[in-house]
Scaffold this active site. Structure first.
Site, short mmCIF file in Angstrom:
data_model
loop_
_atom_site.label_atom_id
_atom_site.label_comp_id
_atom_site.label_asym_id
_atom_site.label_seq_id
_atom_site.Cartn_x
_atom_site.Cartn_y
_atom_site.Cartn_z
N SER A 149 0.86 -1.20 0.00
CA SER A 149 0.00 0.00 0.00
C SER A 149 0.88 1.23 0.00
O SER A 149 2.02 1.19 0.50
CB SER A 149 -0.87 0.02 1.26
OG SER A 149 -1.53 1.26 1.37
N TYR A 159 -1.57 0.30 10.34
CA TYR A 159 -1.71 -0.29 9.00
C TYR A 159 -0.42 -0.08 8.20
O TYR A 159 0.08 -0.99 7.54
CB TYR A 159 -2.91 0.36 8.31
CG TYR A 159 -3.17 -0.08 6.89
CD1 TYR A 159 -3.59 -1.37 6.60
CD2 TYR A 159 -3.01 0.82 5.83
CE1 TYR A 159 -3.84 -1.76 5.29
CE2 TYR A 159 -3.28 0.44 4.53
CZ TYR A 159 -3.69 -0.84 4.26
OH TYR A 159 -3.94 -1.23 2.97
N1 LIG Z 1 -8.58 -0.15 -1.74
C1 LIG Z 1 -7.51 0.57 -1.57
O1 LIG Z 1 -7.53 1.80 -1.73
C2 LIG Z 1 -6.21 -0.08 -1.17
C3 LIG Z 1 -5.07 0.73 -1.17
C4 LIG Z 1 -3.85 0.17 -0.82
C5 LIG Z 1 -3.77 -1.16 -0.49
N2 LIG Z 1 -4.90 -1.94 -0.47
C6 LIG Z 1 -4.75 -3.35 -0.11
O2 LIG Z 1 -5.34 -4.15 -1.11
C7 LIG Z 1 -5.90 -5.32 -0.53
C8 LIG Z 1 -7.37 -5.42 -0.89
O3 LIG Z 1 -8.00 -4.23 -0.49
P1 LIG Z 1 -9.57 -3.99 -0.77
O4 LIG Z 1 -9.75 -2.51 -0.79
O5 LIG Z 1 -10.01 -4.80 -1.92
O6 LIG Z 1 -10.18 -4.55 0.59
P2 LIG Z 1 -11.49 -5.41 0.85
O7 LIG Z 1 -11.76 -5.35 2.31
O8 LIG Z 1 -12.58 -5.02 -0.08
O9 LIG Z 1 -11.02 -6.87 0.47
C9 LIG Z 1 -10.16 -7.60 1.29
C10 LIG Z 1 -10.47 -9.06 1.17
O10 LIG Z 1 -9.65 -9.76 2.11
C11 LIG Z 1 -10.48 -10.65 2.84
N3 LIG Z 1 -9.99 -10.85 4.20
C12 LIG Z 1 -10.03 -9.95 5.21
N4 LIG Z 1 -9.60 -10.52 6.35
C13 LIG Z 1 -9.30 -11.82 6.03
C14 LIG Z 1 -8.82 -12.91 6.79
N5 LIG Z 1 -8.60 -12.81 8.11
N6 LIG Z 1 -8.61 -14.09 6.16
C15 LIG Z 1 -8.87 -14.21 4.82
N7 LIG Z 1 -9.33 -13.22 4.06
C16 LIG Z 1 -9.55 -12.03 4.67
C17 LIG Z 1 -11.84 -9.97 2.89
O11 LIG Z 1 -12.88 -10.89 3.21
C18 LIG Z 1 -11.94 -9.36 1.51
O12 LIG Z 1 -12.48 -10.24 0.57
C19 LIG Z 1 -5.61 -5.24 0.96
O13 LIG Z 1 -4.40 -5.92 1.26
C20 LIG Z 1 -5.44 -3.75 1.18
O14 LIG Z 1 -4.65 -3.49 2.32
C21 LIG Z 1 -6.11 -1.41 -0.81
#
Ligand SMILES: NC(=O)c1ccc[n+]([C@@H]2O[C@H](COP(=O)([O-])OP(=O)(O)OC[C@H]3O[C@@H](n4cnc5c(N)ncnc54)[C@H](O)[C@@H]3O)[C@@H](O)[C@H]2O)c1
Length: 257
Positions: A149, A159
């Site tokens: 991230s 985070y």
């Molecule tokens: N959306 C953003 O702006 C953004 C920016 C930077 C990084 N990220 C990273 O990208 C990834 C996905 O983000 P997102 O926005 O799609 O989030 P999201 O919450 O929509 O999706 C995350 C997924 O991980 C699963 N998950 C959560 N806890 C879990 C666990 N204990 N065991 C198994 N699965 C689990 C959730 O059920 C979900 O399907 C994450 O690692 C997040 O940190 C997202």
């Protein structure tokens, strides 16, 4: 449409929604067979139906990636099903509203939970799947992609620490897994439009973050899909130990506090 993933196996964690679902569908569109992992069985089943609609063969694995025992069990299950794995995309991760919690205000248990999910599970799942990644590397190349991230440059918030450590792990894994011909890179998204970013940041904070980008506009999951498709493919065969940013030039990258 190119089919760079025909005959290849891609494992995506956190595939029940958001970026993970978009990635799963992106790899499916390009011909991959999918292994999808998540703690949310319902969302995972929905992603499976969508990917099958694109012609993919899909196996789902339900389990909690924040716990050592379930990461090991999931690793064993996935390995038993897929003896060759071309791409492991460690996307699962969360902030659950703790995106800005300072490190002097987070409890031990909560810190440990986020470290387990965001930092340790990518390493331990890759270790469990290494035989399958090594087997694929021998015949056609293979790789691990860790979802970092832009917050990995915010070491004063919980985070950010977990994602910063993931960058370090990515470099370490690239060195160690490189002995088997396995590439290891990270993708560091900026602010992307997903359910999670909307609910954990809120509209005002999102606007404030976007206002700092070098480029105007909103990041879309498809921006991450395009990068993931490139990094996992032969087009990236000489790239390892990189943290690739996809954040419209956000200055968090230069932020040290
Ligand atoms: N959306 C953003 O702006 C953004 C920016 C930077 C990084 N990220 C990273 O990208 C990834 C996905 O983000 P997102 O926005 O799609 O989030 P999201 O919450 O929509 O999706 C995350 C997924 O991980 C699963 N998950 C959560 N806890 C879990 C666990 N204990 N065991 C198994 N699965 C689990 C959730 O059920 C979900 O399907 C994450 O690692 C997040 O940190 C997202």
């Amino acid at each position: 449409m190119s089919k760079r993933y025909e005959g290849k196996v891609v494992v995506v964690t956190g595939a029940a929604q958001g970026l993970g679902r978009a990635l799963a569908l992106g790899y499916a569109r390009e011909g991959a067979t999918l292994g999808l992992v998540d703690v949310k069985a319902d969302g995972l089943a929905e992603t499976k139906v969508l990917a099958e609609g694109l012609g993919a063969t899909v196996e789902t694995f339900v389990g909690d990636l924040s716990q050592e025992a379930t990461v090991e069990a999931l690793g064993a299950e996935v390995l038993a099903r897929f003896p060759l794995i071309d791409v492991l995309y460690n996307n699962a991760g969360a902030a659950y509203g703790e995106v800005n919690t300072p490190i002097d205000q987070v409890s031990w248990d909560k810190f440990q939970f986020f470290l387990g999910l965001n930092t340790l599970s990518p390493l331990f799942l890759a270790r469990a799947l290494r035989p399958a990644l090594k087997a694929a590397a021998k015949v056609r190349g293979s790789c691990v992609i860790n979802q970092s991230s832009m917050a990995s440059y915010q070491p004063a918030v919980v985070y950010g620490v977990t994602k910063s450590a993931l960058n370090q792990l990515t470099w370490g894994m690239a060195r160690m897994f490189g002995a088997d011909g396995i590439r290891v890179n990270a993708v560091a998204p900026g602010l992307m439009e997903t359910e999670a970013s909307a609910s954990s940041l809120g509209a005002e904070r999102q606007e404030a973050i976007r206002a700092l980008q070098m480029l105007p506009g909103e990041g879309s999951p498809e921006d991450i899909v395009n990068l993931g498709l490139f990094l996992g493919s032969d087009d990236a065969r000489f790239i390892t130990a990189e943290v690739m940013h996809c954040d419209a030039g956000h200055p968090f990258r230069a932020w040290r506090q």
